[in-house]
Design an enzyme around this catalytic site. Structure first.
Site, mmCIF file in Angstrom:
data_model
loop_
_atom_site.group_PDB
_atom_site.id
_atom_site.type_symbol
_atom_site.label_atom_id
_atom_site.label_comp_id
_atom_site.label_asym_id
_atom_site.label_seq_id
_atom_site.Cartn_x
_atom_site.Cartn_y
_atom_site.Cartn_z
ATOM 1 N N THR A 321 -15.741 8.024 19.891
ATOM 2 C CA THR A 321 -14.371 7.612 20.220
ATOM 3 C C THR A 321 -13.819 8.535 21.291
ATOM 4 O OG1 THR A 321 -12.153 7.225 19.319
ATOM 5 C CG2 THR A 321 -13.412 8.990 18.324
ATOM 6 N N HIS A 373 -19.967 15.883 4.588
ATOM 7 C CA HIS A 373 -20.683 17.069 4.124
ATOM 8 C C HIS A 373 -21.602 16.761 2.943
ATOM 9 C CE1 HIS A 373 -21.628 21.165 4.326
ATOM 10 N NE2 HIS A 373 -20.423 21.691 4.481
#
Length: 402
Positions: A321, A373
């Site tokens: 993006t 994560h």
């Protein structure tokens, strides 16, 4: 001859749609393949065109109604438009007179505009069949309204209805959230709630890429039939190489399973009037810079025209993006589930940098990598971002695969 107009066949991932805008009203002449209605789904806006020359005889599903795949939304009268239109045109005024309601002589799209702007349909000149007020009539009325106000009204004349808010008036306007915007909001919240999202940052010296682009942009455009060389293609190719080196960043989570993808399908976020869309570049490892730039330009054009299809946005293993086109200096991009990472580009800004003990002004860009994560360790995320930085600061490495 009457023909049923049906909603498009939705893919399995799309349960239903919403009638967004009727571009034609009953009685209006319609040519074959002319756009008559937009159907908005969770992902894209689908267009329904006229099956033949003729006119719409009856609208079954009005604007805002929910429709299922292949559900009948209108009845179309095919054949001689001049013969088909009068019946529908005469019916609307007759119904309006019977009910004594001027709004009955306005189509669904026109009524929506009238309600949003608190207008009386009887004050809007209708140019449709039988004096019917169309969406274009309301838009023209709103556009020309200030000019239509008399320059010097007689003192005894009754004051016209004032629709411009008075000084100090606190105006609020409530409009329903579009289906696409609601879906975007839902997915963004889910991404933050369901992932252990973390962001790591770095910065890249854009001078090598800018010099390379400056040196070859004219030849590139001439060689590749007008395709312009931008920055996004360098980032796509750098990300592709980095994804090959760090498969975990290219993976996705499906329940308790990790899905490693042996290909690189990179989504490129495109801002449109209807909201953010992420069309996907397929197999970017096999694309050259010209192919990437051409595909991105096509995505942008079709996105602005509302012609991106569902197939264009399905899948994807990684997303890029670019908030820099709007002036963003730094931001934290949100994951695009089920992907586990997203790269954020930002504004190129000259900053003083220490190079070999000297202060040098360089065009720098902050990079941000948000990642899940649960799937990606911090070490891999940082090294992935450093790899992109190294490839961009020495573009020859992408050609040499080093």
């Amino acid at each position: 001859m009457s023909i049923e107009i049906k909603a498009p066949t939705f893919p399995e991932s799309v349960a239903d749609g919403t009638v967004a805008t009727w571009h034609k009203q009953p009685g209006e002449a319609v040519s074959r393949d002319e756009l008559i209605v937009d159907i908005e789904t969770d992902k894209v806006v689908l267009e329904v065109v006229a099956p033949a020359d003729g006119s719409i005889a009856e609208i079954i599903k009005g604007e805002g109604d929910t429709v299922l795949s292949d559900e009948v939304i209108a009845i179309f009268a095919a054949g001689d438009v001049a013969a088909a239109a009068p019946a529908a045109a005469e019916a609307a005024p007759a119904e309006a007179a019977a009910e004594g309601d001027a709004d009955a002589a306005a189509g669904p799209a026109a009524r929506k505009l009238l309600d949003e702007n608190n207008l009386d349909a009887s004050k809007v000149p209708g140019t449709g069949k039988g004096g019917r007020v169309t969406k274009e009539d309301v838009l023209n009325y709103l556009k020309n309204k200030p000019a239509a106000a008399p320059a010097a009204a007689a003192p005894a004349a009754a004051a016209p209805a004032v629709e411009v808010p008075a000084a100090g008036e606190r105006v609020e306007k409530r409009v329903p959230m579009t289906r696409l915007r609601a879906t975007i909001a839902k997915r963004l919240v889910e991404a933050q709630q369901n992932a252990a999202m973390l962001t790591t940052y770095n910065e890249v010296n854009m001078k090598p890429v800018m010099e390379l682009r400056k040196q070859y942009k004219d030849l590139f455009e001439k060689t590749h039939n007008g395709t312009r060389l931008g920055f996004m293609s360098f980032f796509v190719k750098a990300a592709t190489e980095a994804l090959k080196r760090f498969p975990a960043v290219n993976a996705s989570i499906d329940g308790n399973d990790i899905v490693y993808h042996g290909y690189q399908d990179i989504g490129v976020a495109v801002s449109t009037d209807r909201g953010l869309m992420v069309p996907v570049l397929r197999d970017t490892d096999g694309m050259n810079l010209a192919g990437v730039e051409s595909a991105i330009a096509d995505f942008g054009k079709r996105g602005r025209e509302g012609k991106l299809g569902i197939d264009d946005m399905q899948g994807g293993t990684f997303t890029i993006t670019n908030g820099g086109v709007f002036g963003s200096l730094m931001s934290t991009p949100i994951l695009n589930p089920p992907q586990t990472a997203i790269l954020g580009m930002h504004k190129i800004q000259e900053r003083p940098m220490a190079v070999n003990g000297e202060v040098v002004v360089l065009p720098m860009m902050y990079l941000a990598l948000s990642y899940d994560h649960r799937m990606i360790d911090g070490k891999d995320a940082v090294q992935f971002l450093v790899t992109i930085k190294d490839l961009l600061e020495d573009p020859a490495r992408m050609l040499l695969d080093v």
